[in-house]
Write a protein that holds these residues in place. Structure first.
Motif, PDB file in Angstrom:
ATOM      1  N   UNK A 126      54.448  51.891  93.117  1.00  0.00           N
ATOM      2  CA  UNK A 126      54.651  50.546  92.563  1.00  0.00           C
ATOM      3  C   UNK A 126      55.802  49.781  93.208  1.00  0.00           C
ATOM      4  N   UNK A 127      56.759  50.513  93.813  1.00  0.00           N
ATOM      5  CA  UNK A 127      57.924  49.825  94.392  1.00  0.00           C
ATOM      6  C   UNK A 127      57.524  48.905  95.549  1.00  0.00           C
ATOM      7  N   UNK A 128      56.379  49.182  96.201  1.00  0.00           N
ATOM      8  CA  UNK A 128      55.967  48.342  97.332  1.00  0.00           C
ATOM      9  C   UNK A 128      55.707  46.911  96.872  1.00  0.00           C
ATOM     10  N   UNK A 158      54.038  37.043  83.031  1.00  0.00           N
ATOM     11  CA  UNK A 158      54.173  38.228  82.179  1.00  0.00           C
ATOM     12  C   UNK A 158      53.847  39.476  82.995  1.00  0.00           C
ATOM     13  N   UNK A 159      54.226  40.624  82.446  1.00  0.00           N
ATOM     14  CA  UNK A 159      53.892  41.912  83.073  1.00  0.00           C
ATOM     15  C   UNK A 159      53.514  42.871  81.951  1.00  0.00           C
ATOM     16  N   UNK A 160      52.728  43.897  82.291  1.00  0.00           N
ATOM     17  CA  UNK A 160      52.274  44.844  81.262  1.00  0.00           C
ATOM     18  C   UNK A 160      52.609  46.275  81.651  1.00  0.00           C
ATOM     19  N   UNK A 161      52.879  47.083  80.631  1.00  0.00           N
ATOM     20  CA  UNK A 161      53.192  48.492  80.834  1.00  0.00           C
ATOM     21  C   UNK A 161      51.921  49.222  81.260  1.00  0.00           C
ATOM     22  N   UNK A 162      52.020  49.998  82.340  1.00  0.00           N
ATOM     23  CA  UNK A 162      50.853  50.723  82.853  1.00  0.00           C
ATOM     24  C   UNK A 162      50.395  51.809  81.877  1.00  0.00           C
ATOM     25  N   UNK A 163      51.295  52.245  80.987  1.00  0.00           N
ATOM     26  CA  UNK A 163      50.917  53.325  80.075  1.00  0.00           C
ATOM     27  C   UNK A 163      50.382  52.807  78.743  1.00  0.00           C
ATOM     28  N   UNK A 164      51.027  51.771  78.198  1.00  0.00           N
ATOM     29  CA  UNK A 164      50.652  51.339  76.846  1.00  0.00           C
ATOM     30  C   UNK A 164      49.970  49.979  76.820  1.00  0.00           C
ATOM     31  N   UNK A 172      63.586  40.183  85.318  1.00  0.00           N
ATOM     32  CA  UNK A 172      64.790  39.629  85.942  1.00  0.00           C
ATOM     33  C   UNK A 172      66.036  40.304  85.368  1.00  0.00           C
ATOM     34  N   UNK A 173      66.048  40.513  84.048  1.00  0.00           N
ATOM     35  CA  UNK A 173      67.199  41.156  83.385  1.00  0.00           C
ATOM     36  C   UNK A 173      67.445  42.541  83.999  1.00  0.00           C
ATOM     37  N   UNK A 174      66.359  43.303  84.174  1.00  0.00           N
ATOM     38  CA  UNK A 174      66.502  44.656  84.741  1.00  0.00           C
ATOM     39  C   UNK A 174      66.943  44.613  86.201  1.00  0.00           C
ATOM     40  N   UNK A 175      66.410  43.650  86.933  1.00  0.00           N
ATOM     41  CA  UNK A 175      66.763  43.537  88.356  1.00  0.00           C
ATOM     42  C   UNK A 175      68.243  43.172  88.512  1.00  0.00           C
ATOM     43  N   UNK A 176      68.726  42.225  87.710  1.00  0.00           N
ATOM     44  CA  UNK A 176      70.140  41.818  87.768  1.00  0.00           C
ATOM     45  C   UNK A 176      71.035  43.018  87.423  1.00  0.00           C
ATOM     46  N   UNK A 177      70.660  43.754  86.379  1.00  0.00           N
ATOM     47  CA  UNK A 177      71.453  44.914  85.965  1.00  0.00           C
ATOM     48  C   UNK A 177      71.486  45.959  87.090  1.00  0.00           C
ATOM     49  N   UNK A 178      70.331  46.167  87.743  1.00  0.00           N
ATOM     50  CA  UNK A 178      70.246  47.142  88.829  1.00  0.00           C
ATOM     51  C   UNK A 178      71.139  46.718  89.999  1.00  0.00           C
ATOM     52  N   UNK A 231      63.102  50.033  93.917  1.00  0.00           N
ATOM     53  CA  UNK A 231      63.280  49.638  92.511  1.00  0.00           C
ATOM     54  C   UNK A 231      61.949  49.278  91.853  1.00  0.00           C
ATOM     55  N   UNK A 232      61.816  49.690  90.607  1.00  0.00           N
ATOM     56  CA  UNK A 232      60.614  49.377  89.823  1.00  0.00           C
ATOM     57  C   UNK A 232      61.057  49.042  88.396  1.00  0.00           C
ATOM     58  N   UNK A 233      60.594  47.928  87.822  1.00  0.00           N
ATOM     59  CA  UNK A 233      60.945  47.638  86.426  1.00  0.00           C
ATOM     60  C   UNK A 233      60.105  48.497  85.471  1.00  0.00           C
ATOM     61  N   UNK A 234      60.692  48.820  84.315  1.00  0.00           N
ATOM     62  CA  UNK A 234      59.970  49.664  83.348  1.00  0.00           C
ATOM     63  C   UNK A 234      59.992  49.034  81.967  1.00  0.00           C
ATOM     64  N   UNK A 235      58.992  49.372  81.164  1.00  0.00           N
ATOM     65  CA  UNK A 235      58.947  48.815  79.817  1.00  0.00           C
ATOM     66  C   UNK A 235      60.137  49.339  79.018  1.00  0.00           C
ATOM     67  N   UNK A 236      60.896  48.456  78.349  1.00  0.00           N
ATOM     68  CA  UNK A 236      62.139  48.881  77.680  1.00  0.00           C
ATOM     69  C   UNK A 236      61.910  49.932  76.584  1.00  0.00           C
ATOM     70  N   UNK A 237      60.719  49.975  75.994  1.00  0.00           N
ATOM     71  CA  UNK A 237      60.485  50.980  74.932  1.00  0.00           C
ATOM     72  C   UNK A 237      59.753  52.211  75.463  1.00  0.00           C
TER      73      UNK A 237
END
Length: 275
Positions: A60-62, A137-143, A153-159, A173-179
């Motif tokens: 997914x990082x690609x 929007x983006x969706x969690x691949x698992x749920x 953006x929040x996760x990218x800035x923090x990273x 880097x890959x963003x992930x669902x916070x829950x």
């Protein structure tokens, strides 16, 4: 193109309703690069590698490498500074606003777009079919749970703050669902993935039910846009094509060459005079 503009305005004024079909060319004036143009993103990133669904599931990082580079390109083109203060996104231009105005006039009932930038909605178009999905929007691949683009953006800035030396090309880097912690996939249609449920069906219904179809900023050489001319002709409708280059000229009943941001406001003016 004055004669062609007059002919287009006549056709739209006479028709009870119309559909618009838009591609990357309509958003270029909003500082959003056309991937397919020479020197565009796709000459650097092969879309069949970076935007391919089975590759995304494996690496997914690609996609997120290419996606962040695009976001920064748009950010800079729109005068953005530090991304901590938010990403500057493209804003609707005169062409997007002109289509919203045609809706207000009671002429345009559906915008079908290949774009993933949400600029038609921002301009005020109320019925937009996004056949390639959206980056909003983006969706969690698992749920399957959905998050807003701002979470990514929040996760990218923090990273970036935690890893100041990291480079987009190599940081994986890959963003992930916070829950759930599952990988987030943008809600865009990748190669090898089915188009958004119902989008294609609604598109055909819109094209089939309208006596006029206005195509803006797409070469009609990509599926499913390539099917539009045939469908319109089969319905004995009028196909109006507006492009910066000559693409689509052969299949159009009325072809207008020029910048969408200059031509469409003029077209709306002429339609107003006739209604």
């Amino acid at each position: 193109p004055e004669a062609a503009l007059e002919a287009a305005a006549d056709a739209i004024a006479r028709a009870g309703s119309m559909t618009a079909f838009t591609g990357a060319g309509i958003s270029v004036e909003s500082g959003i690069p056309d991937f397919r143009s020479p020197g565009g993103l796709w000459s650097k990133y092969d879309p069949f590698v970076y935007c391919e669904y089975s590759n995304f599931k494996r690496d997914p990082h690609l996609f997120w490498q290419m996606g962040r580079e695009l976001a920064l390109e748009v950010h800079k083109a729109n005068g953005g500074g530090d991304i901590k203060d938010g990403l500057k996104e493209g804003q609707p231009n005169a062409a997007h606003r002109a289509l919203a105005e045609l809706e207000e006039l009671g002429k345009l009932h559906t915008v079908i777009t290949q774009n993933i930038d949400s600029l038609h909605q921002k301009a005020g178009s109320s019925r937009v079919i996004e056949i390639h999905g959206t980056m909003a929007t983006a969706s969690c691949m698992e749920t399957g749970q959905q998050v807003d683009q701002s979470e990514i953006l929040r996760q990218w800035v923090a990273f970036r703050e935690a890893n100041p030396a990291a480079q987009i090309e190599t940081d994986r880097w890959v963003p992930r669902h916070p829950e759930s912690g599952g990988v987030l996939k943008p809600d865009v249609t990748m190669f090898g993935e089915a188009l958004p449920t119902g989008a294609l069906g609604s598109s055909w219904k819109a094209v089939l039910s309208a006596p006029v179809c206005l195509v803006v900023g797409t070469g009609l050489n990509v599926f499913p846009a390539a099917l539009v001319p045939g469908v319109v002709r089969w319905r004995l409708g009028k196909l109006i094509v507006l492009n910066l280059d000559r693409s689509g000229a052969d299949s159009a009943h009325i072809f207008i060459q020029g910048r969408a941001g200059e031509v469409l406001p003029r077209l709306v003016q002429l339609v107003r005079q006739r209604t």
